[in-house]
Design a protein around this motif. Structure first.
Motif, PDB file in Angstrom:
ATOM      1  N   TRP A  26       0.799  -1.215   0.000  1.00  0.00           N
ATOM      2  CA  TRP A  26       0.000   0.000   0.000  1.00  0.00           C
ATOM      3  C   TRP A  26       0.838   1.276   0.000  1.00  0.00           C
ATOM      4  CZ3 TRP A  26      -4.991   0.720  -1.030  1.00  0.00           C
ATOM      5  CH2 TRP A  26      -5.540   1.977  -0.753  1.00  0.00           C
ATOM      6  N   LEU A  29       2.686   2.253  -3.403  1.00  0.00           N
ATOM      7  CA  LEU A  29       1.739   2.562  -4.479  1.00  0.00           C
ATOM      8  C   LEU A  29       1.071   3.912  -4.244  1.00  0.00           C
ATOM      9  CD1 LEU A  29       0.018  -0.858  -5.191  1.00  0.00           C
ATOM     10  CD2 LEU A  29       1.336   0.520  -6.770  1.00  0.00           C
ATOM     11  N   ILE A  33       1.341   7.443  -6.378  1.00  0.00           N
ATOM     12  CA  ILE A  33       0.146   8.127  -6.900  1.00  0.00           C
ATOM     13  C   ILE A  33       0.117   9.568  -6.416  1.00  0.00           C
ATOM     14  CG2 ILE A  33      -2.354   8.226  -6.743  1.00  0.00           C
ATOM     15  CD1 ILE A  33      -2.340   5.166  -6.603  1.00  0.00           C
TER      16      ILE A  33
ATOM     17  N   ILE B  77      -3.147  -1.177 -11.755  1.00  0.00           N
ATOM     18  CA  ILE B  77      -3.004  -1.398 -10.314  1.00  0.00           C
ATOM     19  C   ILE B  77      -3.356  -0.117  -9.557  1.00  0.00           C
ATOM     20  CG2 ILE B  77      -1.340  -1.944  -8.494  1.00  0.00           C
ATOM     21  CD1 ILE B  77      -1.952  -4.329 -10.198  1.00  0.00           C
ATOM     22  N   GLU B  78      -2.868   1.006 -10.094  1.00  0.00           N
ATOM     23  CA  GLU B  78      -3.149   2.272  -9.409  1.00  0.00           C
ATOM     24  C   GLU B  78      -4.628   2.614  -9.457  1.00  0.00           C
ATOM     25  OE1 GLU B  78      -0.583   5.265 -10.925  1.00  0.00           O
ATOM     26  OE2 GLU B  78       1.155   4.482  -9.851  1.00  0.00           O
ATOM     27  N   VAL B  81      -6.088   0.660  -6.662  1.00  0.00           N
ATOM     28  CA  VAL B  81      -5.707   1.267  -5.385  1.00  0.00           C
ATOM     29  C   VAL B  81      -6.487   2.548  -5.150  1.00  0.00           C
ATOM     30  CG1 VAL B  81      -3.823   2.406  -4.173  1.00  0.00           C
ATOM     31  CG2 VAL B  81      -3.424   0.237  -5.315  1.00  0.00           C
ATOM     32  N   GLU B  82      -6.599   3.355  -6.191  1.00  0.00           N
ATOM     33  CA  GLU B  82      -7.315   4.624  -6.027  1.00  0.00           C
ATOM     34  C   GLU B  82      -8.802   4.404  -5.784  1.00  0.00           C
ATOM     35  OE1 GLU B  82      -6.450   7.420  -9.165  1.00  0.00           O
ATOM     36  OE2 GLU B  82      -5.398   8.547  -7.631  1.00  0.00           O
ATOM     37  N   VAL B  84     -10.129   1.844  -4.227  1.00  0.00           N
ATOM     38  CA  VAL B  84     -10.271   1.447  -2.827  1.00  0.00           C
ATOM     39  C   VAL B  84     -10.045   2.649  -1.918  1.00  0.00           C
ATOM     40  CG1 VAL B  84      -9.268   0.032  -1.012  1.00  0.00           C
ATOM     41  CG2 VAL B  84      -9.638  -0.942  -3.271  1.00  0.00           C
ATOM     42  N   ASP B  85      -9.000   3.414  -2.230  1.00  0.00           N
ATOM     43  CA  ASP B  85      -8.652   4.554  -1.385  1.00  0.00           C
ATOM     44  C   ASP B  85      -9.798   5.567  -1.339  1.00  0.00           C
ATOM     45  OD1 ASP B  85      -6.757   5.868   0.243  1.00  0.00           O
ATOM     46  OD2 ASP B  85      -6.402   7.293  -1.376  1.00  0.00           O
TER      47      ASP B  85
END
Lengths: 156, 266
Positions: A26, A29, A33, B77-78, B81-82, B84-85
């Motif tokens: 986590w 990544l 970003i 992948i990002e 992740v984004e 979920v974030d």
């Protein structure tokens, strides 16, 4: 379907995976970003600033161009004036020169004429004297009458 | 359909597909009624392999992740992740370094485990049989132990964070002084609130299990239809794509919601 130790195994695996994800997956990544988001935001700000700068530079360039045009016009104007002046001066000079040359020529011609006349007069005088001499040779002294001859010559 | 030589009835076919490969401390491999200390080896193995696959994929991208122009895989992948974030930030308004990775792990892992449902029902069990493994149930989320293992872990986190944030007194108070804030109602409140609290992990685990178990069962039933299965498998699989993503999302979302409730006072 009975509940058995699989549940515990799954819970352990779950805990390990979550731990690994929290520790190693986590953060890098999300960091990447967020760093990219910041970079893009910075880039956009810079682009905006560059655009403004460009606008400013364009305005400045336009202004300078206008100024340059005005200056060029001025210079051309001056050059025209100067040309007219030079031409005028040259004309005047030429005229003066011409007058001078003409005057000189006239003077020369006059002098020449005078000289020729003088010469002619002298010759005529000499001739006259020679004639008179010849006529009067026999009786009259040449020396005594020369002043009369001179007066005659001057009157010619 | 099975290609076994012996006479095969529908019920035995289904039975076979719903039997786990087990190993128990007392009885060894595939013992009947082996008690609590039995492991569903297939569920655990597939789950762990998929979890490792998920972590390996994300970790390899994380290690190579650049701030500059990302590659296609990194983009994907990002995106996950984004996604979920964003959901975590929308729902959970506290500071907790665990919640977001937990949500990502749940989402990706449950999705991958659900995804095994789209593998043709006979493919892996038959391959396993060919190498001498008698039973293989490939979808871990159709195993109640797996879903309950995860939901009970979430339940443990709910209790841990409730006590950590509100103190033990706060936890007890939450159980006894709501919804009727009067001492005389303490037994009623306790009954109501315990049911509410216990319903969280049970519903969380059973929902995922029920959806996937039903989906798997329908795949098996379709497989029993002979030639009719050919046009039927595809629409059900397409429909199932929605279910497997949705169930993974719901499991993740409810976990976030429960944990955010544990962090907030009512």
């Amino acid at each position: 379907m009975n509940i058995n130790a699989t549940l515990i195994g799954q819970a352990i695996a779950f805990a390990v995976f979550v731990w690994f994800c929290m520790k190693y997956v986590w953060p890098p990544l999300l960091d990447a970003i967020e760093a990219r988001q910041k970079k893009i935001a910075d880039g956009l700000t810079q682009a905006e600033r560059a655009g403004k700068n460009l606008e400013l530079a364009q305005a400045k360039a336009t202004e300078q161009l206008k100024e340059a045009k005005v200056q060029a016009a001025e210079i051309i104007d001056q050059a025209n004036k100067r040309r007219t002046q030079i031409v005028e001066e040259a004309k005047n000079e030429g005229e003066v020169e011409r007058d001078k040359i003409i005057a000189q020529g006239e003077a020369e011609v006059e002098a020449e004429r005078n000289r020729a006349r003088e010469e002619l007069r002298q010759q005529v005088a000499t001739l006259a004297i020679a004639g008179a001499e010849k006529i009067i040779k026999r009786s009259i002294d040449k020396e005594a009458n020369s002043d009369i001859i001179d007066k005659l010559v001057a009157e010619l | 359909m099975s290609s076994q030589g012996e006479a095969l009835t529908s019920s035995s076919y289904i039975q076979h597909h719903l039997t786990n490969l087990t190993w128990s401390v007392d009885g060894g491999w595939n013992a009947h009624d082996a008690g609590f200390w039995t492991f569903h080896v297939d569920s655990l193995l597939v789950a762990v392999v998929l979890g490792v696959l998920f972590l390996w994929l994300f970790r390899s991208v994380a290690k190579k992740s650049t701030v500059g122009v990302p590659g296609k895989l990194q983009c994907f992948i990002e995106m996950v992740v984004e996604f979920v974030d964003e959901n975590v930030k929308d729902t959970f308004h506290g500071k907790n370094a665990l919640i977001a990775p937990l949500a990502l792990t749940i989402f990706a892992w449950v999705f991958l485990m659900n995804l095994m449902d789209l593998v043709p029902v006979d493919l892996l069990p038959h391959a396993a049989q060919a190498v001498g493994v008698p039973y293989l149930k490939v979808v871990p989320t159709t195993d109640l132990n797996v879903t309950l293992g995860m939901s009970l872990s979430v339940f443990a986190l709910i209790i841990y964070y409730t006590i950590k944030v509100k103190g033990f007194g706060g936890f007890v108070k939450e159980l006894t002084m709501q919804p009727f804030n009067h001492w005389a109602f303490i037994p009623v409140n306790f009954l109501l609130e315990s049911v509410t609290l216990l319903a969280k992990p049970v519903s969380l685990g059973l929902r995922l299990f029920g959806n996937l178990y039903a989906g798997e069962l329908i795949f098996i039933l379709i497989a029993l239809l002979g030639y009719w299965q050919l046009p039927l498998h595809f629409p059900w699989a397409v429909f199932h794509i929605l279910i497997i993503v949705l169930q993974a999302f719901i499991f993740m979302m409810l976990t976030i919601v429960y944990l955010s409730m544990a962090h907030e006072d009512h």
